[in-house]
Design an enzyme around this catalytic site. Structure first.
Site, PDB file in Angstrom:
ATOM      1  CG  PHE A  21      -1.979   1.028   1.235  1.00  0.00           C
ATOM      2  CD1 PHE A  21      -3.113   0.859   0.470  1.00  0.00           C
ATOM      3  CD2 PHE A  21      -1.861   2.194   1.993  1.00  0.00           C
ATOM      4  CE1 PHE A  21      -4.129   1.814   0.456  1.00  0.00           C
ATOM      5  CE2 PHE A  21      -2.856   3.156   1.982  1.00  0.00           C
ATOM      6  CZ  PHE A  21      -3.995   2.963   1.211  1.00  0.00           C
ATOM      7  N   GLY A  22       0.793   2.044  -1.059  1.00  0.00           N
ATOM      8  CA  GLY A  22       1.572   3.278  -1.125  1.00  0.00           C
ATOM      9  C   GLY A  22       1.008   4.314  -0.172  1.00  0.00           C
ATOM     10  CE1 TYR A  24       4.165  12.752  -1.907  1.00  0.00           C
ATOM     11  CE2 TYR A  24       2.547  12.462  -3.656  1.00  0.00           C
ATOM     12  CZ  TYR A  24       3.460  13.255  -2.985  1.00  0.00           C
ATOM     13  OH  TYR A  24       3.661  14.560  -3.392  1.00  0.00           O
ATOM     14  CG  ASP A  43       6.711   2.326  -0.765  1.00  0.00           C
ATOM     15  OD1 ASP A  43       7.813   1.744  -0.744  1.00  0.00           O
ATOM     16  OD2 ASP A  43       6.539   3.452  -1.255  1.00  0.00           O
ATOM     17  CE1 TYR A  48       7.089   9.349  -1.039  1.00  0.00           C
ATOM     18  CE2 TYR A  48       6.061   7.509   0.088  1.00  0.00           C
ATOM     19  CZ  TYR A  48       6.763   8.008  -0.988  1.00  0.00           C
ATOM     20  OH  TYR A  48       7.122   7.177  -2.009  1.00  0.00           O
ATOM     21  CE  LYS A  77      10.217   4.633  -1.540  1.00  0.00           C
ATOM     22  NZ  LYS A  77       8.957   4.842  -0.770  1.00  0.00           N
ATOM     23  CG  HIS A 110      13.242   8.596  -2.148  1.00  0.00           C
ATOM     24  ND1 HIS A 110      12.355   9.161  -1.265  1.00  0.00           N
ATOM     25  CD2 HIS A 110      12.505   8.260  -3.233  1.00  0.00           C
ATOM     26  CE1 HIS A 110      11.140   9.159  -1.776  1.00  0.00           C
ATOM     27  NE2 HIS A 110      11.209   8.630  -2.982  1.00  0.00           N
ATOM     28  CB  SER A 161      14.001   4.114  -4.728  1.00  0.00           C
ATOM     29  OG  SER A 161      12.885   4.612  -5.409  1.00  0.00           O
ATOM     30  CB  SER A 262      -6.960   3.703  -3.423  1.00  0.00           C
ATOM     31  OG  SER A 262      -8.277   4.189  -3.589  1.00  0.00           O
TER      32      SER A 262
END
Length: 316
Positions: A21-22, A24, A43, A48, A77, A110, A161, A262
């Site tokens: 699950f992102g 940001y 993540d 962020y 990161k 990152h 990344s 989401s």
């Protein structure tokens, strides 16, 4: 009912859920909804700016008995202004304080473009349009400190990344550790397959960010979103899932970890319920054929493309 997500074994032996699950721009409520849906891989990043909120959600879920810490796979990161000697360690300690956790499961560099080393500015000098660099910092020196951070128990795994193949090889050649993970942009318009196959040969697992190609300041407005393409609508209808779920299943079937985000409960749930069907070889090839080498995140703002370690100047 929450989904059960398969794990993938990293080159250091640790297990990583193949769908994450992102976080940001996500809120505490989104994290809690994701945990209820079955997500265990989260993540995040210092950049962020919401690690306190993410950590509060994770700790609340742990305290409520909804998940155990050892079931979670938490990623952070280190941003380019924290890559000088000793500074990655300070960065991860700040992250752990913000999260309220004793360790993260995966720590990434990152970007491979060290900036001026200041504490309070993620884009030093960018007010006049140009980020200030520190090109004296060697990538392998950052990586060796990451090895020390892992040895100290502050992270279970280490990776990178937005590195290209040459930059990853530089780390391998100058250290004892092959990165466990490379997180990069990957979606139907930019499947990054040459880099994926190269990583596979080296034992590096790839994680795909921006998996729907629908974010970023450089999004080509003339291109339809992949989920609006006839192929994905057709396959979504065939398998009784969303078009996004087809894209995420394509990634996982090619061995790629995917981290959608989401804030809609229904999408959070549908994005992870992708393991009850299998795309055929012909369907996978058809999706591969959509690629047009279109990168949504070229990392060329604030003059960063002038950096001698700018990663996207070579094919992969």
């Amino acid at each position: 009912m929450s989904a059960k997500v398969p794990t993938i074994r990293l080159n250091d032996g640790n297990l990583c859920p193949v769908v994450g699950f992102g976080t940001y721009e996500t809120k505490k409520a989104d994290i809690l909804t994701a945990i209820e849906a079955g997500y265990r891989h989260f993540d995040g990043a210092d950049f962020y700016g919401n690690e306190q909120e993410v950590g509060a959600a994770l700790r609340e879920a742990i305290a409520a008995g909804k998940v155990r810490r050892e079931e979670l796979f938490v990623v952070s990161k280190v941003w380019p202004n924290w890559t000088g000697k000793g500074r990655p360690t300070l960065s991860v300690k700040r992250t752990l304080k913000n999260l309220g956790l004793d360790y993260v499961d995966l720590l990434l560099i990152h970007w491979p473009t060290p900036f001026k080393q200041v504490d309070d500015d993620y884009h030093p000098g960018a007010a006049d349009g140009q980020v200030l660099f520190d090109e004296s910092i060697e990538l392998y020196d950052i990586w060796r400190e990451f090895e020390d951070i892992k040895s100290a128990g502050l992270t279970k795994s280490i990776g990178v990344s937005n590195f290209n193949s040459q930059q990853i090889q530089e780390l391998i050649d100058n250290s004892k550790t092959v990165p466990a993970v490379l997180q990069v942009e990957s979606h139907p318009y930019f499947n990054n397959d040459r880099l994926r196959r190269w990583c596979q040969e080296k034992g590096v697992r790839m994680t795909a960010y921006s998996p729907l190609a629908s974010t970023g300041p450089n999004l080509n407005q003339s291109l339809p979103k992949p989920i609006d393409l006839p192929l994905f609508k057709e396959l979504a209808n065939k398998y009784g899932v969303s078009a996004a779920a087809i894209i995420f299943r394509w990634q996982t079937q090619r061995g790629v970890i995917v981290i959608p985000k989401s804030s809609t409960k229904e999408r959070i749930q549908s994005n992870i319920n992708i393991f009850h069907f299998v795309l055929t070889a012909d369907e996978l090839l058809a999706i591969d054929g959509i690629d047009n080498n279109y990168r949504c995140h070229p990392w060329n703002h604030w003059g960063i493309s002038k950096h001698k370690r700018y990663p996207f100047g070579i094919p992969f």
